[in-house]
Design an enzyme around this catalytic site. Structure first.
Site, PDB file in Angstrom:
ATOM      1  N   ASP A   1       2.768 -78.023   2.561  1.00 30.96           N
ATOM      2  CA  ASP A   1       4.146 -78.459   1.941  1.00 30.96           C
ATOM      3  C   ASP A   1       5.101 -78.913   2.923  1.00 30.96           C
ATOM      4  OD1 ASP A   1       6.243 -78.663  -0.131  1.00 30.96           O
ATOM      5  OD2 ASP A   1       7.008 -76.660   0.741  1.00 30.96           O
TER       6      ASP A   1
ATOM      7  N   MET B   1      -6.467 -60.158 -13.561  1.00 31.39           N
ATOM      8  CA  MET B   1      -7.185 -58.667 -13.448  1.00 31.39           C
ATOM      9  C   MET B   1      -6.891 -57.957 -12.391  1.00 31.39           C
ATOM     10  SD  MET B   1      -8.138 -58.871 -16.440  1.00 31.39           S
ATOM     11  CE  MET B   1      -8.452 -60.120 -17.792  1.00 31.39           C
ATOM     12  N   CYS B   2      -5.956 -58.357 -11.496  1.00 27.05           N
ATOM     13  CA  CYS B   2      -5.711 -57.711 -10.165  1.00 27.05           C
ATOM     14  C   CYS B   2      -4.785 -56.654 -10.545  1.00 27.05           C
ATOM     15  CB  CYS B   2      -5.255 -58.737  -9.164  1.00 27.05           C
ATOM     16  SG  CYS B   2      -6.334 -59.428  -8.443  1.00 27.05           S
ATOM     17  N   HIS B   3      -5.143 -55.367  -9.811  1.00 26.09           N
ATOM     18  CA  HIS B   3      -4.030 -54.134 -10.039  1.00 26.09           C
ATOM     19  C   HIS B   3      -2.999 -54.426  -9.227  1.00 26.09           C
ATOM     20  CE1 HIS B   3      -8.061 -52.646 -11.461  1.00 26.09           C
ATOM     21  NE2 HIS B   3      -7.382 -51.664 -12.219  1.00 26.09           N
TER      22      HIS B   3
ATOM     23  N   MET C   1      -8.713 -59.542  -2.638  1.00 28.51           N
ATOM     24  CA  MET C   1      -7.767 -60.728  -3.422  1.00 28.51           C
ATOM     25  C   MET C   1      -6.372 -60.870  -2.979  1.00 28.51           C
ATOM     26  SD  MET C   1      -9.903 -62.228  -5.550  1.00 28.51           S
ATOM     27  CE  MET C   1      -8.628 -63.369  -6.197  1.00 28.51           C
ATOM     28  N   GLU C   2      -5.874 -59.882  -2.344  1.00 27.90           N
ATOM     29  CA  GLU C   2      -4.586 -60.064  -1.584  1.00 27.90           C
ATOM     30  C   GLU C   2      -4.700 -60.887  -0.232  1.00 27.90           C
ATOM     31  OE1 GLU C   2      -4.060 -57.113  -4.742  1.00 27.90           O
ATOM     32  OE2 GLU C   2      -5.714 -57.335  -3.272  1.00 27.90           O
TER      33      GLU C   2
END
Length: 157
Positions: free
Chosen positions: A126, A74-76, A111-112
């Site tokens: 990793d 749902m992120c733009h 969110m970014e």
């Protein structure tokens, strides 16, 4: 508080931001990677066989921030104007990763920023997993954000 990511049928939707004002927006997120002191020392000394862990993790964080809308449904998609990843540590067993993301737009970049530090932490894991598999990532959290209708937020406040 109303949840904005659901339509009148209770189904997920992307929020319509077309009527929102364009403002400068910044978000800062932070996470921790806990590891053995020897692993942290080797990262800082550049003695990890796969290369410069922090340089690669920084690039991974930048790339992830730019791709957030590809993995969070749902992120733009946003035109990001700045992404900066910083590393620090406690001198023993914790590596701290902080990401600052900026844009000028109609929706925020929380969110970014969270995606950036998460990807950077996963990259550290990793690159060091051959040396240590029991590293722990987290907590991952939003530290602050500025701009937008909901105003500024600071975890410290």
């Amino acid at each position: 508080m109303d949840l904005t990511h659901f339509n009148e049928q209770g189904r997920a939707k992307m929020v319509d931001v077309s009527e929102k004002d364009v403002t400068s927006r910044t978000a800062v997120a932070r996470t921790t990677v806990t590891m053995a002191p020897e692993t942290l020392a080797r990262i800082k000394e550049g003695r990890i066989g796969k290369g410069d862990v922090l340089a690669v993790a920084s690039v991974a964080g930048v790339m992830a921030a730019k791709k957030t809308s590809d993995i969070i449904p749902m992120c733009h998609p946003l035109p990001l104007t700045g992404i900066d990843i910083h590393f620090s540590d406690n001198g023993n067993d914790e590596l701290y990763i902080e990401g600052t993301v900026k844009t000028t737009g109609k929706t925020g970049v929380e969110m970014e920023a969270l995606t950036a530090v998460s990807a950077a932490a996963l990259t550290v894991y990793d690159m060091c997993k051959a040396l240590q598999k029991d590293m722990v990532i987290g907590p991952t959290r939003l530290e602050s954000k500025t701009g937008g209708k909901s105003g500024d937020y600071s975890r410290e406040a």
